[in-house]
Write an enzyme that holds these catalytic residues in place. Sequence first.
Site, PDB file in Angstrom:
ATOM      1  N   LYS A   1       0.836  -1.216   0.000  1.00 30.72           N
ATOM      2  CA  LYS A   1       0.000   0.000   0.000  1.00 30.72           C
ATOM      3  C   LYS A   1       0.864   1.257   0.000  1.00 30.72           C
ATOM      4  O   LYS A   1       0.659   2.166  -0.815  1.00 30.72           O
ATOM      5  CB  LYS A   1      -0.897   0.019   1.250  1.00 30.72           C
ATOM      6  N   ASN A   2       1.808   1.332   0.927  1.00 31.06           N
ATOM      7  CA  ASN A   2       2.512   2.597   1.113  1.00 31.06           C
ATOM      8  C   ASN A   2       3.520   2.885  -0.005  1.00 31.06           C
ATOM      9  O   ASN A   2       3.986   4.018  -0.143  1.00 31.06           O
ATOM     10  CB  ASN A   2       3.164   2.654   2.497  1.00 31.06           C
TER      11      ASN A   2
ATOM     12  N   CYS B   1      -7.071  13.157  11.884  1.00 32.65           N
ATOM     13  CA  CYS B   1      -6.168  12.019  11.912  1.00 32.65           C
ATOM     14  C   CYS B   1      -6.307  11.196  13.172  1.00 32.65           C
ATOM     15  O   CYS B   1      -6.320  11.744  14.259  1.00 32.65           O
ATOM     16  CB  CYS B   1      -4.756  12.551  11.823  1.00 32.65           C
TER      17      CYS B   1
ATOM     18  N   ARG C   1      -0.406  15.160  12.967  1.00 34.02           N
ATOM     19  CA  ARG C   1       0.326  14.729  11.767  1.00 34.02           C
ATOM     20  C   ARG C   1       0.679  15.940  10.913  1.00 34.02           C
ATOM     21  O   ARG C   1       0.079  16.191   9.879  1.00 34.02           O
ATOM     22  CB  ARG C   1      -0.499  13.713  10.973  1.00 34.02           C
TER      23      ARG C   1
ATOM     24  N   ASP D   1       3.616   0.327  12.071  1.00 34.19           N
ATOM     25  CA  ASP D   1       2.412  -0.223  11.440  1.00 34.19           C
ATOM     26  C   ASP D   1       2.162  -1.680  11.810  1.00 34.19           C
ATOM     27  O   ASP D   1       1.174  -2.276  11.381  1.00 34.19           O
ATOM     28  CB  ASP D   1       2.496  -0.067   9.907  1.00 34.19           C
TER      29      ASP D   1
ATOM     30  N   ARG E   1      -9.037  -0.150   3.460  1.00 29.31           N
ATOM     31  CA  ARG E   1      -8.170   0.866   2.875  1.00 29.31           C
ATOM     32  C   ARG E   1      -6.789   0.289   2.586  1.00 29.31           C
ATOM     33  O   ARG E   1      -6.101   0.762   1.688  1.00 29.31           O
ATOM     34  CB  ARG E   1      -7.998   2.056   3.830  1.00 29.31           C
TER      35      ARG E   1
HETATM   36  N1  EPU Z   1       6.270  14.367  11.092  1.00 28.86           N
HETATM   37  C1  EPU Z   1       6.478  15.696  11.370  1.00 28.86           C
HETATM   38  N2  EPU Z   1       6.440  16.606  10.324  1.00 28.86           N
HETATM   39  C2  EPU Z   1       6.202  16.204   9.039  1.00 28.86           C
HETATM   40  C3  EPU Z   1       5.988  14.847   8.771  1.00 28.86           C
HETATM   41  C4  EPU Z   1       6.025  13.938   9.819  1.00 28.86           C
HETATM   42  O1  EPU Z   1       6.694  16.077  12.516  1.00 28.86           O
HETATM   43  O2  EPU Z   1       6.182  17.072   8.152  1.00 28.86           O
HETATM   44  C5  EPU Z   1       6.315  13.387  12.206  1.00 28.86           C
HETATM   45  C6  EPU Z   1       4.957  12.696  12.400  1.00 28.86           C
HETATM   46  O3  EPU Z   1       4.125  13.453  13.240  1.00 28.86           O
HETATM   47  C7  EPU Z   1       5.377  11.361  12.998  1.00 28.86           C
HETATM   48  C8  EPU Z   1       6.735  11.089  12.346  1.00 28.86           C
HETATM   49  O4  EPU Z   1       7.195  12.336  11.833  1.00 28.86           O
HETATM   50  O5  EPU Z   1       5.555  11.482  14.370  1.00 28.86           O
HETATM   51  C9  EPU Z   1       6.712  10.082  11.206  1.00 28.86           C
HETATM   52  O6  EPU Z   1       5.724  10.439  10.264  1.00 28.86           O
HETATM   53  P1  EPU Z   1       5.877  10.061   8.717  1.00 28.86           P
HETATM   54  O7  EPU Z   1       5.886  11.336   7.941  1.00 28.86           O
HETATM   55  O8  EPU Z   1       7.012   9.117   8.540  1.00 28.86           O
HETATM   56  O9  EPU Z   1       4.502   9.316   8.426  1.00 28.86           O
HETATM   57  P2  EPU Z   1       3.650   9.386   7.121  1.00 28.86           P
HETATM   58  O10 EPU Z   1       4.523   9.518   5.936  1.00 28.86           O
HETATM   59  O11 EPU Z   1       2.529  10.354   7.272  1.00 28.86           O
HETATM   60  C10 EPU Z   1       3.765   6.850   6.572  1.00 28.86           C
HETATM   61  C11 EPU Z   1       2.771   5.734   6.390  1.00 28.86           C
HETATM   62  C12 EPU Z   1       2.163   5.357   7.730  1.00 28.86           C
HETATM   63  C13 EPU Z   1       3.302   4.958   8.684  1.00 28.86           C
HETATM   64  C14 EPU Z   1       4.357   6.066   8.778  1.00 28.86           C
HETATM   65  C15 EPU Z   1       5.572   5.662   9.593  1.00 28.86           C
HETATM   66  C16 EPU Z   1       1.967   6.149   4.180  1.00 28.86           C
HETATM   67  C17 EPU Z   1       0.858   6.581   3.305  1.00 28.86           C
HETATM   68  N3  EPU Z   1       1.729   6.174   5.488  1.00 28.86           N
HETATM   69  O12 EPU Z   1       3.020   7.936   7.107  1.00 28.86           O
HETATM   70  O13 EPU Z   1       1.370   4.230   7.472  1.00 28.86           O
HETATM   71  O14 EPU Z   1       2.791   4.698   9.965  1.00 28.86           O
HETATM   72  O15 EPU Z   1       4.803   6.421   7.451  1.00 28.86           O
HETATM   73  O16 EPU Z   1       6.178   4.549   9.049  1.00 28.86           O
HETATM   74  O17 EPU Z   1       3.022   5.762   3.717  1.00 28.86           O
HETATM   75  C18 EPU Z   1      -0.325   2.665   7.862  1.00 28.86           C
HETATM   76  O18 EPU Z   1      -0.020   2.159   6.765  1.00 28.86           O
HETATM   77  O19 EPU Z   1      -1.086   2.132   8.694  1.00 28.86           O
HETATM   78  C19 EPU Z   1       0.253   3.970   8.206  1.00 28.86           C
HETATM   79  C20 EPU Z   1      -0.217   4.752   9.155  1.00 28.86           C
END
Ligand code: EPU
Length: 432
Positions: free
Chosen positions: A22-23, A117, A122, A305, A397
């Site tokens: 998915k990701n 969220c 987030r 995850d 999803r």
């Molecule tokens: N963060 C910030 N600022 C940003 C972006 C992130 O502070 O601009 C913080 C977040 O608050 C969090 C940490 O950094 O504490 C990590 O967030 P990340 O950006 O890595 O998460 P994401 O890209 O929004 C993806 C996956 C999530 C998975 C996380 C961590 C996708 C679509 N989603 O989210 O997947 O938990 O990486 O590996 O790729 C899931 O599949 O169930 C899921 C939630």
Amino acid sequence: MDKFIIKGGRRLTGEVTISGAKNAAVAILPAVILSDEPCIIENVPSISDVNISLRILEEMGAVVESPANNVYRIDPTHIDKYCVPYETARKMRASYYFLGALLGKFNKARVSMPGGCPLGDRPIDQHLKAFSALGAEYTLSQGMIDLKADSLKGSQIFFDVVSVGATMNALLASVKASGLTVIENAAKEPHIVDLANFLNSMGANIMGAGTDVIKVRGVEHLHGANYAVIPDQIEAGTFMIAAAATQGDVIIKNIIPKHLESITKKLEKIGVNIELYDDSLRVWTEGPLVKANVKTTPHPGFPTDMQPQIAALLTLAEGTSIVTEGVWEQRFRYVDELRRMGADITVNGKVALIEGTGKLMGAPVKACDLRAGAALIIAGLAAQGITEIEDIYHIERGYDCMEGKLKELGADIEKVSIPDKLDDKNDKKAVV
Ligand code: EPU
């Protein structure tokens, strides 16, 4: 509204084939926008997040065809809109990848801020930091993010936190920027490498994906490509835990063992047997499971995850386990539901203390997000009696045909439709 009804207590046995990740898929599909020619993407999972990504592409003018199951031919050459409106963007957190892809291709993008969220705060400040470093200006108004640049120029991007989404967006926005971009403190997840490999197969010049420094030398054009998405490590891990929780014996096919290292090591500590082959593994349990401590961290650490799923397993293990969430603010909301099934879990901030009771009892429960839903399925499969799981749209999803695959393994699981309650009639906002 649909729900799952599970009669617990059946051992899972047999073989299951893992779908595309998915990701990775939700980043690779928007990345097609960057190509000057059609692309063919294979091993795309049949999940609602993918359907939303494809719908957004079509709404922007791309021509999307599916010549075979899980294969899409996407022609982005007719895209003439640069906007992802609130109605579509709010349904999927990953709609933010359209920001990077549209900016990278057209030097402009307008995408709604992803909606509320369930995992805590987030922010997208690191995504915006990357876009700014490349020369884009952004404005936030009326819930929309507007990006524009006269031209994008390679730059140094240092992330203050390790972020999967921001790293992906930095790649999408920089592949066509002039000169060299250096992304430091980058995320290293397998889906980062997959996106970089896809972009490279279109003619991009990305080095170092999978390490914490990625270098991108901008190219002028990207051509069409034929690419297969990697297998979903989290779906594989979820089936491993489902097999372990039911004292089962399952062959899991279409996996990359390297991507599962942290999950495999932890499960072995808990007393689960695992035999690895080239692109499959056998997982089985004989005898009791034992306690373990788990802390989630970015890759190559134990994935957040998989946290709810392993917590469900540890409720069945002997002894006291400690699970620490190291990525998200709030990823223990499912605990109340597991307690309804007899689990003994105390949460204090980012730490959960699990007293293994050895057994769970069926109960009516609700999925509050995707992986929470997966944990409830695992608990339901292992529990005595009947578990009814509501709000399974979260599960759909991210898991491709979960109940069909579980049935093949011998689980007693049915999906049934229930009439919407009055207060459920508003469209749900699913945004993990
Ligand atoms: N963060 C910030 N600022 C940003 C972006 C992130 O502070 O601009 C913080 C977040 O608050 C969090 C940490 O950094 O504490 C990590 O967030 P990340 O950006 O890595 O998460 P994401 O890209 O929004 C993806 C996956 C999530 C998975 C996380 C961590 C996708 C679509 N989603 O989210 O997947 O938990 O990486 O590996 O790729 C899931 O599949 O169930 C899921 C939630």
